[in-house]
Design a protein around this motif. Sequence first.
Motif, PDB file in Angstrom:
ATOM      1  N   GLU A 180       0.834  -1.212   0.000  1.00 43.67           N
ATOM      2  CA  GLU A 180       0.000   0.000   0.000  1.00 43.67           C
ATOM      3  C   GLU A 180       0.864   1.256   0.000  1.00 43.67           C
ATOM      4  OE1 GLU A 180      -3.536   0.080   0.233  1.00 43.67           O
ATOM      5  OE2 GLU A 180      -4.165  -1.433   1.680  1.00 43.67           O
ATOM      6  N   ALA A 194      -6.298  -6.852   2.946  1.00 43.12           N
ATOM      7  CA  ALA A 194      -6.452  -5.448   2.561  1.00 43.12           C
ATOM      8  C   ALA A 194      -7.856  -4.934   2.860  1.00 43.12           C
ATOM      9  CB  ALA A 194      -6.138  -5.282   1.073  1.00 43.12           C
ATOM     10  N   THR A 227      -3.676  -7.317  -2.611  1.00 42.79           N
ATOM     11  CA  THR A 227      -3.702  -5.933  -2.116  1.00 42.79           C
ATOM     12  C   THR A 227      -3.845  -4.952  -3.276  1.00 42.79           C
ATOM     13  OG1 THR A 227      -2.292  -6.569  -0.244  1.00 42.79           O
ATOM     14  CG2 THR A 227      -2.436  -4.222  -0.761  1.00 42.79           C
ATOM     15  N   GLU A 251       2.319   2.135  -3.243  1.00 39.96           N
ATOM     16  CA  GLU A 251       1.329   2.541  -4.243  1.00 39.96           C
ATOM     17  C   GLU A 251       0.598   3.825  -3.870  1.00 39.96           C
ATOM     18  OE1 GLU A 251       0.706   0.937  -7.248  1.00 39.96           O
ATOM     19  OE2 GLU A 251       2.533  -0.136  -6.696  1.00 39.96           O
ATOM     20  N   ARG A 260      -9.625  -1.840   5.688  1.00 42.64           N
ATOM     21  CA  ARG A 260     -10.597  -0.795   5.350  1.00 42.64           C
ATOM     22  C   ARG A 260     -11.914  -0.971   6.103  1.00 42.64           C
ATOM     23  NH1 ARG A 260      -6.948  -1.493   1.606  1.00 42.64           N
ATOM     24  NH2 ARG A 260      -6.440   0.205   0.153  1.00 42.64           N
ATOM     25  N   ARG A 304      -7.075  -2.412  -3.932  1.00 45.44           N
ATOM     26  CA  ARG A 304      -6.904  -0.964  -4.109  1.00 45.44           C
ATOM     27  C   ARG A 304      -7.596  -0.483  -5.385  1.00 45.44           C
ATOM     28  NH1 ARG A 304      -3.100   2.010  -1.420  1.00 45.44           N
ATOM     29  NH2 ARG A 304      -2.892   3.368  -3.227  1.00 45.44           N
ATOM     30  N   ASP A 305      -7.361  -1.168  -6.479  1.00 40.22           N
ATOM     31  CA  ASP A 305      -7.911  -0.723  -7.759  1.00 40.22           C
ATOM     32  C   ASP A 305      -9.424  -0.901  -7.822  1.00 40.22           C
ATOM     33  OD1 ASP A 305      -5.370  -0.078  -8.488  1.00 40.22           O
ATOM     34  OD2 ASP A 305      -5.095  -1.718  -9.910  1.00 40.22           O
ATOM     35  N   ALA A 338      -1.649   3.572   2.659  1.00 37.58           N
ATOM     36  CA  ALA A 338      -2.827   2.871   3.160  1.00 37.58           C
ATOM     37  C   ALA A 338      -3.890   3.893   3.540  1.00 37.58           C
ATOM     38  CB  ALA A 338      -2.442   2.022   4.368  1.00 37.58           C
TER      39      ALA A 338
END
Length: 273
Positions: free
Chosen positions: A112, A186, A237, A115, A190, A241-242, A118
């Motif tokens: 995270e 992941a 992960t 990229e 969240r 995210r995407d 997080a």
Amino acid sequence: MSEFGAGLAYLGKGQKWVARHGRWYGFGLLPGLVAFVLFAAALVALGFFADDIATWATPFADGWSETWRGVLRGLFMALLLVGGLALAVLSFTAVTLLIGEPFYEKLSEAVEESEGGAPDDAPRRPLWQELWISAKESLYVLSRALMFTIPLFFLGFIPLIGQTVIPAIGFAVSGFFLAAELTAVAMQRRGIAVRERLALLRGRKLLALGFGVPLVLLFLIPLVAVFVMPGAVAGATLLVRDVLARENEHERRQPQPHHPHQHPAFGLRKPEA
């Protein structure tokens, strides 16, 4: 690119990520090695006692001719071993994630951060609570998977279909729930509960299958599961995210509902007629 191909691409991206970050790759191998030893011992024991289990489960065949009794019990043993292997593939990830919760949490956080970071509002819990939540949700996912795998096991006795169509369906089911297990790290960060995660993946079935089915096939090869597990966590992960970024973007583009007497620009109610 098709959804299935996109899922496969995330698996490749995860392996590339850990290849570029060797320290995290080695860090992520340890839980898989421990789990592999445990599962290998369990599967060896199942193979050793498969004949006794088949005899115990089919007492009605004792009076059959030796040929037909051997065919039935041989088929039962084969299905028992295949079922045990399928269950091992499904539960290997859950057990490995449970053993390696601190390892994979750190690995996923590192992905995270590389990229863009997080989520800021990620819930912070003590380790014991994280382990309890992971164990509880993994059992829920496994129970859902068994709702499919147990009927498929018995359908495997049907001639022709049981040796062709049913195994293919079994791989698809295993792949979907394997993707659910791997994306848990992941998504838990969240605050997404297990039922919401499964619902999200059901809405993107081909993406989940593209990620999970190749892993199921790889996990059938001894020791491979250990070496692809760190990259699988990294890829999951990236996938989360995407997917969530696109979901959020899609929601932002949707027109916001407003009261029929509410002014669309200022949010003020129009006077009643």
